[in-house]
Enzyme design. Sequence first.
Site, PDB file in Angstrom:
ATOM      1  N   CYS A  37      -5.386   7.776   9.108  1.00 42.86           N
ATOM      2  CA  CYS A  37      -5.631   7.249  10.450  1.00 42.86           C
ATOM      3  C   CYS A  37      -5.334   8.322  11.489  1.00 42.86           C
ATOM      4  O   CYS A  37      -4.387   9.093  11.337  1.00 42.86           O
ATOM      5  CB  CYS A  37      -4.722   6.043  10.724  1.00 42.86           C
ATOM      6  N   ASP A  84       4.432   0.827  12.145  1.00 43.65           N
ATOM      7  CA  ASP A  84       3.236   0.129  11.643  1.00 43.65           C
ATOM      8  C   ASP A  84       3.154  -1.312  12.150  1.00 43.65           C
ATOM      9  O   ASP A  84       2.066  -1.894  12.189  1.00 43.65           O
ATOM     10  CB  ASP A  84       3.235   0.088  10.110  1.00 43.65           C
ATOM     11  N   ARG A 135      -8.690  -0.447   4.432  1.00 46.08           N
ATOM     12  CA  ARG A 135      -7.849   0.580   3.804  1.00 46.08           C
ATOM     13  C   ARG A 135      -6.497   0.012   3.411  1.00 46.08           C
ATOM     14  O   ARG A 135      -5.860   0.500   2.475  1.00 46.08           O
ATOM     15  CB  ARG A 135      -7.643   1.760   4.769  1.00 46.08           C
ATOM     16  N   ILE A 155       1.596  18.664   8.035  1.00 48.66           N
ATOM     17  CA  ILE A 155       2.277  18.491   6.738  1.00 48.66           C
ATOM     18  C   ILE A 155       3.262  19.636   6.498  1.00 48.66           C
ATOM     19  O   ILE A 155       3.569  19.976   5.362  1.00 48.66           O
ATOM     20  CB  ILE A 155       1.276  18.353   5.570  1.00 48.66           C
ATOM     21  N   ASP A 156       3.740  20.234   7.607  1.00 50.41           N
ATOM     22  CA  ASP A 156       4.660  21.367   7.489  1.00 50.41           C
ATOM     23  C   ASP A 156       5.927  21.011   6.703  1.00 50.41           C
ATOM     24  O   ASP A 156       6.434  21.829   5.932  1.00 50.41           O
ATOM     25  CB  ASP A 156       5.016  21.896   8.887  1.00 50.41           C
ATOM     26  N   LEU A 157       6.424  19.792   6.860  1.00 48.97           N
ATOM     27  CA  LEU A 157       7.672  19.419   6.174  1.00 48.97           C
ATOM     28  C   LEU A 157       7.437  19.297   4.662  1.00 48.97           C
ATOM     29  O   LEU A 157       8.312  19.643   3.864  1.00 48.97           O
ATOM     30  CB  LEU A 157       8.238  18.109   6.730  1.00 48.97           C
ATOM     31  N   LYS A 198       0.837  -1.209   0.000  1.00 49.40           N
ATOM     32  CA  LYS A 198       0.000   0.000   0.000  1.00 49.40           C
ATOM     33  C   LYS A 198       0.867   1.252   0.000  1.00 49.40           C
ATOM     34  O   LYS A 198       0.648   2.174  -0.778  1.00 49.40           O
ATOM     35  CB  LYS A 198      -0.909   0.007   1.242  1.00 49.40           C
ATOM     36  N   ASN A 199       1.843   1.280   0.903  1.00 47.87           N
ATOM     37  CA  ASN A 199       2.603   2.518   1.103  1.00 47.87           C
ATOM     38  C   ASN A 199       3.628   2.777   0.007  1.00 47.87           C
ATOM     39  O   ASN A 199       4.327   3.794   0.031  1.00 47.87           O
ATOM     40  CB  ASN A 199       3.249   2.533   2.490  1.00 47.87           C
ATOM     41  N   ARG A 232      -0.221  14.730  13.032  1.00 51.29           N
ATOM     42  CA  ARG A 232       0.123  14.496  11.625  1.00 51.29           C
ATOM     43  C   ARG A 232       0.113  15.775  10.771  1.00 51.29           C
ATOM     44  O   ARG A 232      -0.635  15.880   9.783  1.00 51.29           O
ATOM     45  CB  ARG A 232      -0.776  13.422  11.003  1.00 51.29           C
TER      46      ARG A 232
HETATM   47  N1  EPU Z   1       5.542  14.766  10.559  1.00 50.72           N
HETATM   48  C1  EPU Z   1       5.524  16.123  10.822  1.00 50.72           C
HETATM   49  N2  EPU Z   1       5.408  16.986   9.760  1.00 50.72           N
HETATM   50  C2  EPU Z   1       5.290  16.542   8.475  1.00 50.72           C
HETATM   51  C3  EPU Z   1       5.307  15.159   8.220  1.00 50.72           C
HETATM   52  C4  EPU Z   1       5.439  14.285   9.282  1.00 50.72           C
HETATM   53  O1  EPU Z   1       5.624  16.547  11.956  1.00 50.72           O
HETATM   54  O2  EPU Z   1       5.182  17.371   7.570  1.00 50.72           O
HETATM   55  C5  EPU Z   1       5.630  13.825  11.682  1.00 50.72           C
HETATM   56  C6  EPU Z   1       4.341  13.001  11.818  1.00 50.72           C
HETATM   57  O3  EPU Z   1       3.350  13.699  12.546  1.00 50.72           O
HETATM   58  C7  EPU Z   1       4.816  11.762  12.530  1.00 50.72           C
HETATM   59  C8  EPU Z   1       6.232  11.578  11.966  1.00 50.72           C
HETATM   60  O4  EPU Z   1       6.612  12.837  11.416  1.00 50.72           O
HETATM   61  O5  EPU Z   1       4.876  11.979  13.905  1.00 50.72           O
HETATM   62  C9  EPU Z   1       6.351  10.497  10.922  1.00 50.72           C
HETATM   63  O6  EPU Z   1       5.526  10.747   9.842  1.00 50.72           O
HETATM   64  P1  EPU Z   1       5.890  10.344   8.340  1.00 50.72           P
HETATM   65  O7  EPU Z   1       5.743  11.555   7.511  1.00 50.72           O
HETATM   66  O8  EPU Z   1       7.171   9.606   8.293  1.00 50.72           O
HETATM   67  O9  EPU Z   1       4.705   9.329   8.027  1.00 50.72           O
HETATM   68  P2  EPU Z   1       3.675   9.411   6.848  1.00 50.72           P
HETATM   69  O10 EPU Z   1       4.360   9.681   5.556  1.00 50.72           O
HETATM   70  O11 EPU Z   1       2.507  10.242   7.230  1.00 50.72           O
HETATM   71  C10 EPU Z   1       3.957   6.878   6.239  1.00 50.72           C
HETATM   72  C11 EPU Z   1       3.027   5.704   6.112  1.00 50.72           C
HETATM   73  C12 EPU Z   1       2.523   5.316   7.495  1.00 50.72           C
HETATM   74  C13 EPU Z   1       3.728   4.963   8.358  1.00 50.72           C
HETATM   75  C14 EPU Z   1       4.706   6.147   8.411  1.00 50.72           C
HETATM   76  C15 EPU Z   1       5.979   5.845   9.171  1.00 50.72           C
HETATM   77  C16 EPU Z   1       2.063   6.046   3.934  1.00 50.72           C
HETATM   78  C17 EPU Z   1       0.877   6.360   3.116  1.00 50.72           C
HETATM   79  N3  EPU Z   1       1.916   6.066   5.256  1.00 50.72           N
HETATM   80  O12 EPU Z   1       3.162   7.913   6.832  1.00 50.72           O
HETATM   81  O13 EPU Z   1       1.722   4.161   7.302  1.00 50.72           O
HETATM   82  O14 EPU Z   1       3.298   4.667   9.649  1.00 50.72           O
HETATM   83  O15 EPU Z   1       5.066   6.529   7.065  1.00 50.72           O
HETATM   84  O16 EPU Z   1       6.637   4.768   8.619  1.00 50.72           O
HETATM   85  O17 EPU Z   1       3.131   5.755   3.400  1.00 50.72           O
HETATM   86  C18 EPU Z   1      -0.024   2.668   7.762  1.00 50.72           C
HETATM   87  O18 EPU Z   1       0.250   2.089   6.696  1.00 50.72           O
HETATM   88  O19 EPU Z   1      -0.823   2.181   8.605  1.00 50.72           O
HETATM   89  C19 EPU Z   1       0.599   3.955   8.056  1.00 50.72           C
HETATM   90  C20 EPU Z   1       0.145   4.780   8.986  1.00 50.72           C
END
Ligand code: EPU
Length: 426
Positions: A116, A305, A396, A123-125, A22-23, A121
Amino acid sequence: MEYFRVEGGRPLEGTVRVQGAKNSALPLLAATLLARGETVLRNCPELTDVAAALDILACLGCRAGREGDTVRVDTSTLSGCVIPDGLMGRMRASVLFLGALLARIGEAHTGWPGGCALGARPIDLHLGAFRTLGALVLDRGSLLSCESAGLRGRMLCLPFPSVGATENAMLCACGARGVTVIRNAAREPEIVDLQNFLRSMGAEVHGAGSGRILIRGGKPLHPTDYTVMPDRIAAATFLCAVASAGGEGELTGVCSRDLIPVLASLETAGCAISKEADRLVIRVKRPLRGIGRLTTGPWPAFPTDAQPLLAAALAGGEGTTEIVETVFERRFRYAGGLRAMGADLRVAGDTAYLSGRPLRGAEVKAADLRGGAALTIAALGAEGESRIGGLDHIDRGYRGLEKDLSALGASIRRIRSTSGTKSSDT
Ligand code: EPU
């Protein structure tokens, strides 16, 4: 209303072929926008999150369709740059379409992504990366507008190796003239898959899998034919299911290398695992042992995960485990469900304290995707019948979790209750 009915406490025996990831599929679907024409994605799992990505592509004017596990996306009819709120809110990965749209047409307008509820979560980065590459990003509360008259390659340093922000920066950088270097990039296997996909479209990308990724952008890309990598978290789910119930399970179509941290923890818990590059066999004599301390983190640490999945298997074993969650704030939402099954589990801040003991079946509800899979895993090891609701969360990320677990020998059925009293198998 649907739920799983699980008859637990029986050892498993069977074989399952693991779905595509999925990811990885989600960023690759966003990346199809980078080239004009028809891209073919094979091993693309049929999940509600993938359906949401296809709906976004269709809403942007692309033709997107599926035959079995093969998805075709024709982007030559791309005509829009607005993703309506309703579509954007269906999952977290919808944010990846912003980077791809900026790269292809220099414009994207939308609301906030869903996903989820694992904590704030932000999206500032992601937005910071777009700005560094020259986009004007306006955040008007519930509306996001990204525009650029010409993206430029730059040095980008992520304060945290976010998976999604790294992917979005890679997508956006493909449309930025010159060299972009992403420092402190995420190193997850899905990032390597995205690099391989982009290369197959003609992009110049190096370094994925390390903390420094270099992209020479601004070149026209072409459509491609690509096979999505195996889903390491679905594989971890099946391994933990056998660990919880005991018995023997064979997993095919895996990438064993991507599972190293999970395999190591399962072995510490007493599971015997034979490993080939694309096949795993797990043999488990219950009870499992507690594994001391487990800390989640970005790759190559233990994946967040898989944390609920392993906790669910260990809950029915013996001995103690302390689980420290460092990635998401609210990743222990499965704890109440495990306690309803009799688990001795206490959560304080970012740490869960688990003391294994036999579980019994119960009626529980998934609060998120992996938490729902975890409750199903615990139910397989618990004596008696369990009912697990909230299947919309589980669907999902799994293409029919009950079918794959049945292939492993589990007694599990999806029940659709048609009224308060009547119910039917589906
Ligand atoms: N974060 C920020 N700002 C940002 C982006 C992330 O503060 O702009 C923080 C998040 O709040 C979190 C941490 O950084 O505390 C990690 O987030 P990351 O961006 O690495 O995760 P993601 O891209 O939102 C993906 C997977 C998740 C998985 C995480 C970590 C997808 C679609 N989702 O999420 O998968 O847990 O990486 O490996 O690729 C799942 O499949 O159940 C799932 C949640």
